[in-house]
Design a protein around this motif. Structure first.
Motif, PDB file in Angstrom:
ATOM      1  N   HIS A 125       0.955  -1.172  14.599  1.00 57.76           N
ATOM      2  CA  HIS A 125       1.498  -0.828  13.101  1.00 57.76           C
ATOM      3  C   HIS A 125       2.739  -0.861  12.312  1.00 57.76           C
ATOM      4  CE1 HIS A 125      -3.126   0.634  13.724  1.00 57.76           C
ATOM      5  NE2 HIS A 125      -3.389   0.676  12.077  1.00 57.76           N
ATOM      6  N   LEU A 180       3.317  -2.330   9.533  1.00 54.94           N
ATOM      7  CA  LEU A 180       3.550  -1.365   8.307  1.00 54.94           C
ATOM      8  C   LEU A 180       4.599  -1.243   7.620  1.00 54.94           C
ATOM      9  CD1 LEU A 180       1.416   1.632   9.806  1.00 54.94           C
ATOM     10  CD2 LEU A 180       1.244   0.414   7.637  1.00 54.94           C
ATOM     11  N   SER A 205      -0.159   9.683   4.189  1.00 51.42           N
ATOM     12  CA  SER A 205       0.860   9.321   3.812  1.00 51.42           C
ATOM     13  C   SER A 205       0.501   6.847   3.353  1.00 51.42           C
ATOM     14  CB  SER A 205       2.531   8.580   3.950  1.00 51.42           C
ATOM     15  OG  SER A 205       3.180   8.060   3.768  1.00 51.42           O
ATOM     16  N   LEU A 206       0.509   6.385   3.798  1.00 52.02           N
ATOM     17  CA  LEU A 206       0.223   4.722   2.834  1.00 52.02           C
ATOM     18  C   LEU A 206      -0.621   4.782   2.315  1.00 52.02           C
ATOM     19  CD1 LEU A 206       0.369   2.240   4.542  1.00 52.02           C
ATOM     20  CD2 LEU A 206      -1.617   2.448   5.775  1.00 52.02           C
ATOM     21  N   MET A 249       2.356   6.651  11.853  1.00 54.67           N
ATOM     22  CA  MET A 249       1.118   6.417  12.147  1.00 54.67           C
ATOM     23  C   MET A 249       1.447   6.067  13.740  1.00 54.67           C
ATOM     24  SD  MET A 249      -0.235   4.546   8.926  1.00 54.67           S
ATOM     25  CE  MET A 249      -2.230   4.469   9.814  1.00 54.67           C
ATOM     26  N   VAL A 286       5.344   4.858   2.010  1.00 60.74           N
ATOM     27  CA  VAL A 286       5.161   2.983   3.165  1.00 60.74           C
ATOM     28  C   VAL A 286       5.250   3.471   4.675  1.00 60.74           C
ATOM     29  CG1 VAL A 286       4.382   0.980   3.730  1.00 60.74           C
ATOM     30  CG2 VAL A 286       3.229   2.449   1.620  1.00 60.74           C
ATOM     31  N   ALA A 319       4.606   6.745   6.848  1.00 58.80           N
ATOM     32  CA  ALA A 319       4.021   5.789   7.563  1.00 58.80           C
ATOM     33  C   ALA A 319       4.035   5.147   8.801  1.00 58.80           C
ATOM     34  CB  ALA A 319       2.420   4.946   6.502  1.00 58.80           C
ATOM     35  N   GLY A 373      -0.562   9.488   8.670  1.00 57.15           N
ATOM     36  CA  GLY A 373       0.465   8.691   8.270  1.00 57.15           C
ATOM     37  C   GLY A 373      -0.374   8.105   7.581  1.00 57.15           C
ATOM     38  N   ALA A 374      -1.538   7.921   7.372  1.00 53.53           N
ATOM     39  CA  ALA A 374      -2.509   7.033   6.992  1.00 53.53           C
ATOM     40  C   ALA A 374      -2.953   8.101   5.270  1.00 53.53           C
ATOM     41  CB  ALA A 374      -3.848   7.287   7.449  1.00 53.53           C
TER      42      ALA A 374
END
Length: 139
Positions: free
Chosen positions: A52, A56, A120-121, A91, A84, A87, A117-118
């Motif tokens: 990740h 990311l 935020s993504l 994450m 992003v 994240a 984080g998810a």
């Protein structure tokens, strides 16, 4: 349209952060060769965190490379540029930090970082995507 200075700075930071992911790859080779003690849960979470982080960070650079075309302002510009990359920190941190310790049986409360984080993504992708679509359709 030229890249904005703040965009160039953030891309530079993200590219340098990828060096930490690279060194994390060395840690992963030690984990999978059993040079670092880790149970099955830790190995799978360490792998997921490492993957990740890399994906990311690269996704963040890709978004930043085109987001100036969206001509977003204020909060929306901030959200499209930073959610992003945030994240990309939260994450992997959730994956790694939630399984620290000696032989954990399940993730600890720091798994919450993964879900923050998810979110935020998701928000970052929506804001950047809608901003770019709107700019493209308006031109």
């Amino acid at each position: 349209m030229a890249i904005q200075p703040q965009t160039a700075v953030l891309i530079g930071i993200l590219l340098l952060a990828l060096v930490t992911v690279e060194s994390g790859g060395y840690f992963m080779t030690r984990v999978v060769r059993r040079k670092v003690p880790a149970n099955a849960l830790q190995v799978s979470f360490f792998r997921a965190g490492h993957a990740h982080a890399g994906v990311l960070l690269v996704l963040s650079v890709a978004i930043l490379s085109v987001i100036d075309f969206a001509q977003l302002e204020g909060f929306w510009s901030f959200a499209a540029r930073t959610l992003v990359p945030i994240a990309a920190i939260l994450m992997p941190a959730g994956f790694f930090l939630s399984v620290l310790g000696r032989d954990p049986e399940k993730p600890n409360r720091l798994i919450l970082l993964l879900w923050v984080g998810a979110a935020s993504l998701t928000a970052g992708l929506i804001v950047a995507g809608v901003g770019l679509l709107t700019a493209g359709l308006a031109s």
